[in-house]
Motif scaffolding. Structure first.
Motif, PDB file in Angstrom:
ATOM      1  N   THR A 145       0.843  -1.115  -0.102  1.00  0.00           N
ATOM      2  CA  THR A 145      -0.194   0.102   0.011  1.00  0.00           C
ATOM      3  C   THR A 145       0.319   1.143  -0.102  1.00  0.00           C
ATOM      4  O   THR A 145       1.923   1.804   0.430  1.00  0.00           O
ATOM      5  CB  THR A 145      -0.918   0.354   0.754  1.00  0.00           C
ATOM      6  N   PHE A 146       0.245   2.486  -0.394  1.00  0.00           N
ATOM      7  CA  PHE A 146       0.998   4.078  -0.342  1.00  0.00           C
ATOM      8  C   PHE A 146       0.640   4.257   1.424  1.00  0.00           C
ATOM      9  O   PHE A 146      -0.874   4.065   1.176  1.00  0.00           O
ATOM     10  CB  PHE A 146       0.949   4.829  -1.436  1.00  0.00           C
ATOM     11  N   SER A 147       1.620   4.770   1.851  1.00  0.00           N
ATOM     12  CA  SER A 147       1.187   5.036   2.681  1.00  0.00           C
ATOM     13  C   SER A 147       1.887   6.772   3.379  1.00  0.00           C
ATOM     14  O   SER A 147       2.538   6.839   2.925  1.00  0.00           O
ATOM     15  CB  SER A 147       2.087   4.184   4.616  1.00  0.00           C
ATOM     16  N   ILE A 148       0.998   7.632   3.480  1.00  0.00           N
ATOM     17  CA  ILE A 148       1.283   8.747   3.434  1.00  0.00           C
ATOM     18  C   ILE A 148       0.395   9.424   5.058  1.00  0.00           C
ATOM     19  O   ILE A 148      -0.182   9.012   5.481  1.00  0.00           O
ATOM     20  CB  ILE A 148      -0.601   9.674   2.958  1.00  0.00           C
ATOM     21  N   LYS A 153       2.048  14.272  11.672  1.00  0.00           N
ATOM     22  CA  LYS A 153       1.663  12.700  12.266  1.00  0.00           C
ATOM     23  C   LYS A 153       2.428  12.233  13.263  1.00  0.00           C
ATOM     24  O   LYS A 153       3.877  12.222  12.910  1.00  0.00           O
ATOM     25  CB  LYS A 153       1.010  11.958  10.817  1.00  0.00           C
ATOM     26  N   HIS A 154       1.835  11.870  14.220  1.00  0.00           N
ATOM     27  CA  HIS A 154       3.147  11.209  15.294  1.00  0.00           C
ATOM     28  C   HIS A 154       2.160   9.254  15.441  1.00  0.00           C
ATOM     29  O   HIS A 154       1.053   9.812  16.393  1.00  0.00           O
ATOM     30  CB  HIS A 154       3.186  11.760  16.282  1.00  0.00           C
ATOM     31  N   VAL A 173       8.283   9.926  -1.287  1.00  0.00           N
ATOM     32  CA  VAL A 173       8.285  11.836  -0.515  1.00  0.00           C
ATOM     33  C   VAL A 173       8.309  12.022   0.598  1.00  0.00           C
ATOM     34  O   VAL A 173       7.719  11.119   1.461  1.00  0.00           O
ATOM     35  CB  VAL A 173       6.798  12.196  -0.606  1.00  0.00           C
ATOM     36  N   VAL A 174      10.280  12.751   0.747  1.00  0.00           N
ATOM     37  CA  VAL A 174      10.650  12.621   2.208  1.00  0.00           C
ATOM     38  C   VAL A 174      10.811  14.407   2.377  1.00  0.00           C
ATOM     39  O   VAL A 174      11.430  14.772   1.491  1.00  0.00           O
ATOM     40  CB  VAL A 174      11.228  12.092   1.903  1.00  0.00           C
ATOM     41  N   GLU A 214       5.137  18.609   6.075  1.00  0.00           N
ATOM     42  CA  GLU A 214       5.323  18.545   4.347  1.00  0.00           C
ATOM     43  C   GLU A 214       4.602  17.195   4.238  1.00  0.00           C
ATOM     44  O   GLU A 214       5.086  16.704   5.379  1.00  0.00           O
ATOM     45  CB  GLU A 214       6.146  18.832   3.643  1.00  0.00           C
ATOM     46  N   ILE A 215       4.154  16.597   3.359  1.00  0.00           N
ATOM     47  CA  ILE A 215       3.562  15.014   3.555  1.00  0.00           C
ATOM     48  C   ILE A 215       5.072  13.911   3.418  1.00  0.00           C
ATOM     49  O   ILE A 215       5.974  14.479   3.253  1.00  0.00           O
ATOM     50  CB  ILE A 215       3.409  14.638   2.528  1.00  0.00           C
ATOM     51  N   ARG A 216       5.499  12.787   3.833  1.00  0.00           N
ATOM     52  CA  ARG A 216       6.095  11.777   3.819  1.00  0.00           C
ATOM     53  C   ARG A 216       4.891  11.086   3.489  1.00  0.00           C
ATOM     54  O   ARG A 216       4.169  10.102   4.385  1.00  0.00           O
ATOM     55  CB  ARG A 216       6.103  11.510   5.203  1.00  0.00           C
TER      56      ARG A 216
END
Length: 266
Positions: A145-148, A153-154, A173-174, A214-216
């Motif tokens: 799965t792609f995990s965003i 988020k923690h 995406v880092v 930013e998103i990871r």
């Protein structure tokens, strides 16, 4: 040139068996109590018969096929970018697997499931065919799965449901503030890198966070842990039964419901 793969092993942590985490919770049935006792017994066997030891984080050089997956990174990232164009409509993880509400309840951990443990999303796979072909070549592949992680988020400390699989993250995406984005597995803290694979054992306590703006995003894969006989046989048998568990059955139903809403028929 990519930096050399480092020895990521950390043998200092200990696994706990049948502890709370991403495991069936709040289901006090005889079947589930019996199942968890079996799982705990098999987990002990898996630890005793592990081919590559029981590390928190593994040196990716132990898995030569990891390089092949890293070479697919540009194509996988391109498919992800198309998925992220519709990011606001992606489900939160607990909308698919209700049991993860024990560790997350907001909408800041989103997923785009492709399939695993006997359940597949043919429509999601059709949008990401190169990704699906790449993960299917992983020996012992079980799920992807792609995990965003949204900014802020923690994910609190927890452990996975079963130690018969290892977990792989391919950084996609880092955030630029890389020091604010990490995962801790046991005592080992690691930062994701775009186009690089991280392999760890989620049966150890772990937590992850994105304290950036930013998103990871990672490609999140489970594959069968390398084990010696007879653990390898018992493990594969137990994993083959996963599709019949409430954990997976409910996830399949939730995924189908999300697909009906997201991909309405003409």
């Amino acid at each position: 040139m990519s930096p050399p793969h480092r020895d990521e092993g950390d043998a200092g942590a200990e696994q706990a068996f049948a502890t709370p985490g991403v495991a069936p919770m709040g289901r006090p049935t005889l079947w589930n109590r019996a199942l968890m006792r079996v799982v705990a017994a098999v987990e002990r066997l898996n630890v005793a018969r592990a081919k590559l030891g029981n590390r928190t984080v593994y040196d990716t050089a132990l898995f030569p096929w990891a390089r092949d997956l890293e070479r697919e990174w540009p194509a996988i990232r391109a498919e992800l970018d198309a998925v992220l164009a519709d990011r606001e409509r992606l489900p939160a993880f607990q909308d698919i697997l209700a049991d993860v509400r024990t560790i997350t309840r907001d909408d800041a951990w989103k997923v785009f499931p492709l399939g695993g443990y006997g359940v597949v999303s043919s429509r999601n796979i059709a949008r990401c065919p190169r990704t699906w072909r790449a993960v299917r070549r992983i020996p012992g592949f079980r799920s992807a799965t792609f995990s965003i992680f949204e900014p802020g988020k923690h994910l609190p400390p927890h452990r996975g449901a079963y130690n018969g699989v290892l977990r792989l993250h391919l950084g996609l995406v880092v955030p630029r503030e890389r020091d604010k984005v990490a995962i801790r597995v046991g005592d080992a803290v690691r930062h994701w890198e775009e186009g690089r694979v991280l392999i760890f054992d989620d049966a150890y306590e772990h937590e992850a966070w994105n304290h950036s703006q930013e998103i990871r995003v990672v490609l999140f894969v489970d594959f069968v842990k390398p084990l010696r006989f007879p653990a390898n046989i018992v493990n594969r048998l137990l994993l083959s039964l996963a599709v019949f568990t409430p954990f997976v059955r409910e996830g399949a139903e939730n995924l189908q419901e999300w697909e009906r809403r997201h991909y309405p028929r003409p």
